[in-house]
Motif scaffolding. Structure first.
Motif, PDB file in Angstrom:
ATOM      1  N   VAL A  53      29.593  24.594  41.502  1.00  0.00           N
ATOM      2  CA  VAL A  53      30.557  25.016  42.526  1.00  0.00           C
ATOM      3  C   VAL A  53      30.803  23.881  43.514  1.00  0.00           C
ATOM      4  N   ILE A  57      36.653  24.498  42.608  1.00  0.00           N
ATOM      5  CA  ILE A  57      36.054  25.167  41.450  1.00  0.00           C
ATOM      6  C   ILE A  57      36.069  26.681  41.693  1.00  0.00           C
ATOM      7  N   GLN A  58      36.412  27.418  40.661  1.00  0.00           N
ATOM      8  CA  GLN A  58      36.519  28.872  40.795  1.00  0.00           C
ATOM      9  C   GLN A  58      35.351  29.562  40.083  1.00  0.00           C
ATOM     10  N   VAL A  59      34.805  30.579  40.762  1.00  0.00           N
ATOM     11  CA  VAL A  59      33.720  31.374  40.181  1.00  0.00           C
ATOM     12  C   VAL A  59      34.296  32.745  39.812  1.00  0.00           C
ATOM     13  N   CYS A  60      34.118  33.141  38.567  1.00  0.00           N
ATOM     14  CA  CYS A  60      34.697  34.397  38.083  1.00  0.00           C
ATOM     15  C   CYS A  60      33.570  35.276  37.544  1.00  0.00           C
ATOM     16  N   ILE A  61      33.539  36.493  38.025  1.00  0.00           N
ATOM     17  CA  ILE A  61      32.458  37.412  37.648  1.00  0.00           C
ATOM     18  C   ILE A  61      33.053  38.764  37.266  1.00  0.00           C
ATOM     19  N   ASN A  62      32.575  39.319  36.163  1.00  0.00           N
ATOM     20  CA  ASN A  62      32.904  40.707  35.829  1.00  0.00           C
ATOM     21  C   ASN A  62      31.574  41.405  35.535  1.00  0.00           C
ATOM     22  N   GLU A  64      30.836  44.528  35.004  1.00  0.00           N
ATOM     23  CA  GLU A  64      30.836  45.527  33.931  1.00  0.00           C
ATOM     24  C   GLU A  64      30.828  44.868  32.552  1.00  0.00           C
ATOM     25  N   ARG A  65      31.553  43.802  32.439  1.00  0.00           N
ATOM     26  CA  ARG A  65      31.626  43.128  31.127  1.00  0.00           C
ATOM     27  C   ARG A  65      30.531  42.050  30.969  1.00  0.00           C
ATOM     28  N   THR A  67      30.230  39.094  32.358  1.00  0.00           N
ATOM     29  CA  THR A  67      30.769  37.745  32.134  1.00  0.00           C
ATOM     30  C   THR A  67      30.714  36.923  33.415  1.00  0.00           C
ATOM     31  N   ARG A  69      32.226  33.028  34.662  1.00  0.00           N
ATOM     32  CA  ARG A  69      33.039  31.865  34.278  1.00  0.00           C
ATOM     33  C   ARG A  69      33.161  30.922  35.465  1.00  0.00           C
ATOM     34  N   GLN A  71      35.419  27.487  36.494  1.00  0.00           N
ATOM     35  CA  GLN A  71      36.592  26.752  36.005  1.00  0.00           C
ATOM     36  C   GLN A  71      37.201  25.942  37.135  1.00  0.00           C
ATOM     37  N   PHE A  78      36.434  24.429  31.801  1.00  0.00           N
ATOM     38  CA  PHE A  78      35.898  25.751  32.129  1.00  0.00           C
ATOM     39  C   PHE A  78      34.759  26.099  31.178  1.00  0.00           C
ATOM     40  N   HIS A  80      32.998  29.795  30.004  1.00  0.00           N
ATOM     41  CA  HIS A  80      33.022  31.260  30.093  1.00  0.00           C
ATOM     42  C   HIS A  80      31.816  31.785  29.324  1.00  0.00           C
ATOM     43  N   THR A  99      32.237  30.158  25.645  1.00  0.00           N
ATOM     44  CA  THR A  99      33.475  29.471  25.282  1.00  0.00           C
ATOM     45  C   THR A  99      33.714  28.436  26.380  1.00  0.00           C
TER      46      THR A  99
ATOM     47  N   VAL B 546      36.143  45.288  36.664  1.00  0.00           N
ATOM     48  CA  VAL B 546      36.834  44.476  37.670  1.00  0.00           C
ATOM     49  C   VAL B 546      36.294  43.051  37.613  1.00  0.00           C
ATOM     50  N   GLU B 547      37.196  42.111  37.502  1.00  0.00           N
ATOM     51  CA  GLU B 547      36.802  40.699  37.553  1.00  0.00           C
ATOM     52  C   GLU B 547      37.200  40.126  38.909  1.00  0.00           C
ATOM     53  N   THR B 548      36.286  39.422  39.537  1.00  0.00           N
ATOM     54  CA  THR B 548      36.644  38.744  40.785  1.00  0.00           C
ATOM     55  C   THR B 548      36.655  37.236  40.536  1.00  0.00           C
ATOM     56  N   THR B 550      36.891  33.664  42.770  1.00  0.00           N
ATOM     57  CA  THR B 550      36.731  33.182  44.140  1.00  0.00           C
ATOM     58  C   THR B 550      36.766  31.659  44.170  1.00  0.00           C
ATOM     59  N   THR B 551      37.454  31.124  45.162  1.00  0.00           N
ATOM     60  CA  THR B 551      37.448  29.661  45.326  1.00  0.00           C
ATOM     61  C   THR B 551      37.564  29.302  46.809  1.00  0.00           C
TER      62      THR B 551
END
Lengths: 136, 554
Positions: A53, A57-62, A64-65, A67, A69, A71, A78, A80, A99, B546-548, B550-551
């Motif tokens: 980070v 840079i972007q932090v992506c969180i799910n 429930e799934r 995941t 990422r 990027q 990126f 994932h 990926t 739900v996917e979040t 953040t940057t």
């Protein structure tokens, strides 16, 4: 004289380590996985490389799934990661399906082990890549 | 009287039919320059940046006038490409980039290499590698194959520009590029050209390029250069392209100037040696002082921090009977009339501009390209805040053009298109928008300052028009949405001049709703201010997850 030389060498080494960014830290630190580091990211042991980070840079969180990422803003880089279960306990092993673009060392399926967790973050280790991720 | 009114009305209707041009900044070979003046480019709110790379001299290996290889390291490590792309990254997607490939074959054995020859393959290989390097292919919006081939393929000894081989070369080049675009997911448009002075120069290559533009479906349009002697030549060249050569595709003009008139050409004396005359004596100079001596003094004064005033500079040129007043506006009206999609004129002339290959001093033979710049701090210095002093010979016309524009910027998302309105639309309520796809028309409203068209399909062409209160189209353009690159959403924010445009790209089909936030508070996708520390988005999928994203903004 010898003692002074050793002190000077030690001082220089400490100075260099303090001034280094994560990406530039020496192999010895990564080989053991620097679990004092709290910056979310991927760290490649021995490859002198990281993807962590930083501005842009972007932090992506799910949750429930399961995941996570990381990027950059144009996705020219990126990673994932999709976890088989939510990693949370030290010594727990999870399978990660990754990926990526721009990181050949982080691709495909591999097993990772939780080496540290503090409720907010989880430290995961494997032979080729270590990760610090937000808790899923 | 009635007849005059009718003629005026007809003229107005004719002019209002077109006018889809956007303004840009040209840097020619100095493509490392834009990264050094990002703030000036932002301040000027231009929509395009253009430069060229000489593939032949930079990247090809030539032995005994034969192309025998390419220098792959030079391409992969090109500081020119790196800096050009750094400017692209700094300016964001609100400013589009044009790359022209200069490939002069005039000194090669046999001139233009035959399609299928090793030499031809080396050229294509170099071009592809160049587009791959620094992700250039993904970050440019328009590629021009060539740069003034009617000069640069012309061999005076042979009295030939090898037009037939050039036509074959261009057709094959366009087809190869189309294949690379498919393979790499690149979306830039491909133009042929650039043809300079087509109404004056009878070179066979001009017809060859026109044929390729008109016949090859992989070519999106034609690039013209208008370096004129006569101010009406701009219109003559554009009319010739549209009416005689029958170009129906897009036209752009990436270089234009009145440099030949400024210097004096043909029957004219050398204007650089024109005396200041009575203007000189009334402004504290010798009447015998010559124009080039004045320009040289202006450069030295600017360098010493004591520049001549823009008013004085302008009044000198206005005192010359030969000076083509408001030439920029005359050109601009011609660009509008013939629906020129993008125009990029010289943007800036900075001090110590040896990088422009210009001498730091003016002589009676110095080319006067610099006088066509929108900003000329080399001659007129800097403002107290460090910004460039505008060129009084060009800037007022440039601003008038900018202020008269209906649409200032078009930003293509994947499922949205943002139109940033120009000052030509003072009251959006007086205008309506129309978007057409497969014959189906949908109207849209213009908000104050912009129109955001949503619900679009990725990688799809739409015809978009803005109509005035009389239902007459004042702006029309075919705009394609960007393709999806993968199924991993990414948060983008784009400097769109007066606004910041925030969007999510690569939204999968199972994304049901999205929310954009700054510091946790919901924000609109088009916002006038982007104050805050953290930009984030929440995407809700059809499975309820739900996917979040953040940057940090700072």
């Amino acid at each position: 004289m010898k003692r002074y030389l050793m002190l000077a060498a030690l001082s220089a080494m400490l100075f260099l380590m303090a001034g280094c960014t994560d990406r530039q830290r020496p192999e010895a630190v990564f080989a053991g996985f620097d679990t004092d580091c709290e910056t979310v990211g991927l760290y490649f042991p021995g490859a002198f490389e990281s993807f962590a980070v930083d501005y842009g840079i972007q932090v992506c969180i799910n949750h429930e799934r399961l995941t996570f990422r990381l990027q950059n803003s144009d996705q020219s880089e990126f990673v994932h990661a999709e976890f088989s279960s939510a990693p949370s306990e030290v010594s727990e092993k999870v399978t990660v399906s990754v990926t990526s673009l721009g990181f050949d060392l982080a691709k495909g399926n591999f097993e990772m082990e939780v080496v540290k967790a503090d409720g907010e973050r989880v430290w995961l280790a494997s032979e080729t890549v270590n990760m610090i991720i937000p808790a899923l | 009287m009635k007849k005059t009114l009718l003629l005026l009305l007809l003229a107005l209707l004719y002019l209002s039919k077109a006018g889809a041009q956007e303004l840009g900044a040209n840097y020619n070979e100095n493509i490392a320059q834009p990264i050094t003046e990002i703030q000036m480019l932002r301040n000027s709110e231009i929509s395009w940046v253009r430069g060229f790379i000489n593939i032949h001299s930079e990247f090809l290996t030539v032995e005994n006038n034969v192309i025998v290889g390419i220098n792959e390291d030079a391409i992969r490590n090109s500081s020119l490409s790196r800096q050009f792309m750094a400017a692209r990254a700094s300016l964001g997607e609100g400013v589009k980039f044009i790359l022209s490939l200069k490939i002069p074959f005039q000194n090669d054995e046999g001139l233009v290499p035959e399609v299928g020859s090793e030499a031809c393959e080396y050229v294509f290989k170099a071009a592809r590698l160049l587009l791959e390097s620094f992700d250039m292919g993904r970050n440019i919006s328009l590629l021009v194959m060539g740069n003034e081939p009617m000069w640069e393929n012309w061999n005076a000894d042979l009295q030939s520009d090898d037009a037939d081989d050039y036509k074959d070369f261009l057709n094959e080049f366009a087809d190869r590029i189309a294949q690379w675009k498919r393979e790499e997911g690149w979306t830039f448009e491909v133009f042929a050209g650039s043809l300079n002075r087509i109404s004056e120069v009878p070179r066979p290559t001009i017809q060859a390029v026109m044929d390729v533009v008109n016949e090859n479906p992989n070519v999106d349009g034609l690039d013209l250069h208008l370096h004129c002697y006569n101010v009406n030549q701009a219109e003559n060249d554009l009319r010739l392209a549209r009416e005689t050569y029958g170009v129906k595709k897009k036209l752009i003009c990436t270089e234009f100037s009145m440099v030949r008139k400024l210097e004096g050409e043909g029957q004219d004396p050398n204007h650089r040696t024109a005396s200041l005359g009575s203007w000189g004596t009334s402004h504290g100079y010798s009447s015998d002082m010559q124009l080039y001596e004045y320009l040289d003094m202006a450069v030295k004064n600017a360098s010493a921090g004591n520049p001549v005033s823009p008013d004085e500079f302008a009044s000198l040129f206005e005192s010359f009977g030969w000076y083509p007043r408001n030439w920029f506006t005359t050109f601009y009206n011609a660009f509008r009339k013939y629906d020129t999609y993008v125009i990029t004129g010289r943007f800036s002339v900075v001090p110590n501009s040896d990088i422009y290959n210009f001498a730091p001093t003016y002589t009676a033979d110095t080319r006067l390209w610099e006088l066509g710049g929108v900003y000329i701090p080399k001659l007129l210095g800097f403002n107290p805040d460090g910004t460039y002093v505008p060129n009084p010979l060009v800037y007022p016309d440039f601003m008038a053009a900018k202020n008269g524009m209906y649409i200032e910027k078009v930003i293509e998302g994947q499922r949205e298109i943002l139109l940033v309105l120009g000052n030509g639309i003072a009251s959006p309520a007086d205008f309506t928008g129309k978007i057409v796809k497969d014959g189906k028309e949908t109207e849209f409203a213009l908000a104050e300052g912009y129109a955001l068209l949503g619900g679009l399909a990725p990688d799809t062409a739409y015809s978009i028009s803005v109509l005035d209160s009389g239902n007459n189209p004042v702006w029309t353009r075919t705009v394609s949405t960007a393709p999806l690159r993968n199924s991993f959403p990414v948060l983008k924010y784009t400097d769109a001049g007066k606004y910041t445009y925030i969007c999510l790209q690569n939204l999968p089909d199972d994304a049901e709703s999205c929310r954009l936030m700054i510091d946790g508070e919901t924000t609109a996708p088009v916002t006038a201010s982007m104050e805050g520390n953290v930009l984030s988005a929440e995407i809700t999928y059809s499975d309820g997850s739900v996917e979040t994203i953040t940057t940090d903004l700072k």
